[in-house]
Enzyme design. Sequence first.
Site, PDB file in Angstrom:
ATOM      1  N   TYR A 232       0.882  -1.172   0.000  1.00 23.97           N
ATOM      2  CA  TYR A 232       0.000   0.000   0.000  1.00 23.97           C
ATOM      3  C   TYR A 232       0.914   1.215   0.000  1.00 23.97           C
ATOM      4  CZ  TYR A 232      -4.168  -2.773   0.891  1.00 23.97           C
ATOM      5  OH  TYR A 232      -5.203  -3.657   0.770  1.00 23.97           O
ATOM      6  N   HIS A 414     -17.845  -2.331   2.975  1.00 25.91           N
ATOM      7  CA  HIS A 414     -16.525  -2.482   3.606  1.00 25.91           C
ATOM      8  C   HIS A 414     -16.571  -3.419   4.817  1.00 25.91           C
ATOM      9  CE1 HIS A 414     -12.483  -1.402   4.915  1.00 25.91           C
ATOM     10  NE2 HIS A 414     -12.969  -1.197   6.117  1.00 25.91           N
TER      11      HIS A 414
END
Length: 576
Positions: A232, A414
């Site tokens: 990330y 999510h």
Amino acid sequence: RMQSSRSKPCSCPSLKLREVASMYFTMVAAFLVILVVALQGSAPRQSDFPYKVPLDPQGLLELSWNVSYPEQAVHFQLLIRELQFGLLFGMSDRGEFENADLAVLWSDGHNSYFGDAWSDAKGQLHMDSQQDYQLLGARRTPEGLYLLFRRAFSTCDPKDYLIEDGTVHLIYGILEKPVRSLQAINISALHGGLQRVQLLKPNISIPELPRDMKTMEITAPDVVIPSQETTYWCYMAELPEGFPKHHIIMYEPVVTAGNEALVHHMEVFQCAAQFDSFPRYNGPCDSKMKPDRLNYCRHVLAAWAMGAQAFYYPEEAGLAFGGPGSSRYLRLEIHYHNPLVFKGRRDSSGIRLYYTATLRPYDAGIMELGLVYTPVMAIPPGEDSFVLTGYCTDKCTQLALPAAGIRIFASQLHTHLAGRKVVTVLSRDGRERQVVNADGHYSPHFQEIRMLKEVVAVFPGDELITTCTYNTEDRSRATVGGFGILEEMCVNYVHYYPQTQLELCKSAVDPGYLHRYFNLVNRFNDEEICMCPQVSVPQQFYSIPWNTFNRDVLKSLYGFAPISVHCNKSSAVRFP
């Protein structure tokens, strides 16, 4: 044909079936050979297949498709850049090669065959008695072989995958040697993998864009993608000094050529306005060098995942950024998926924002639905489908929504790693009226903001109920709610207009009732669970022996106990 196959039991002997199958394949083989010869030359037009995704990390297989809602079918175009002896392509519940629904192209070294097949729980391939992947054509071009085929959403065949809204796990396998027959294909020896996409894209008409539209690219500054499977990457960008209020009206991905298979998803976040400045940063998001203040950049402006197209706001609304009370600082986050561990690849991918100074009638807003981030909501270990539900109650919408209501036009679901399904429904007067967004094959590794097929109107007094299903079969202790990746969440970020003060409408079980549950477990249990105030809720959950009784009582508790509701303004202040 679908009706007749349902009503008449099939009584044909297997021999006939085999003859039919072999005739079918001989025809198909001849057809394929003829086609490949006849259709040398031009590649199919891009416009016929608007959606596109690389299947494998090297980009040798590229899938394009279109969706026909009138026909209730998907048309696929598969580009095979270096064809060896065939290919498996298909769908399965979560991307496994067992119990999969497959289209198979294979060669015995002389002839090529194409057919609809399925794999059993052991991964053995079988020809499907009902052929639902329909081959429409094949053509050889300088780029490779294009294979065109069609598949109905629903086929009424128990061996077939039902194509639904939400995430679809596509699987592929490359045949590197000739095979005598379909049954001789050994799935475990294949070079294969999976790719997640939303196949059934909404059929949305593109709104007219204003003349004074400008663009801004928030992109990585030529970074070297780390040679590891998952990274990330965080990069801080800033808006010009004194940048006035604008509306974002669409955005699209900018992916560096050659990195299409490595850039998995990207998000642009706006930082909190309470800080005057944010440090510059360009590096991995989990690095010890990353300044802590970047954790205050959490307001999503744009999110894209592989296979997604441009995102458009409805023509009467835009997402506000710039101007007083809005931070100039933005954080770009890119998830690189590099399973082949390429070294030295450079990348300048990111997101292109399209914005206008001519403000639209409404500001768009983002609201969080689902469960509060709290350890009182927990999932026992060893569960294959444990359900938790969060409520945005009628009392909250009554207080916080305008009389004319709001319109939800997009949604991003999510959870963390144990999430398997997420659904939000709208309920009015105690009855479920409409599904807002549902994903029955949800994956935490594939989270995108999805435009809804139809806008959902929510009025004061309506309820929004979000339910998540979790799998903890690989865990040995309870999973509690929280921010950590091994803790869980259940959230639906809904995008709507006109913006209201309501930023969060969620619930959790009443903590007092959970305390009673721990007391009950203690009374039935030999080893004492320490109920002392200094022991945290997670510690109490970790010390429960998870027998059937304790599991079932927790399930019941979550079903009937009173809830505590969070009905919050953006400043984290609750509505009275």
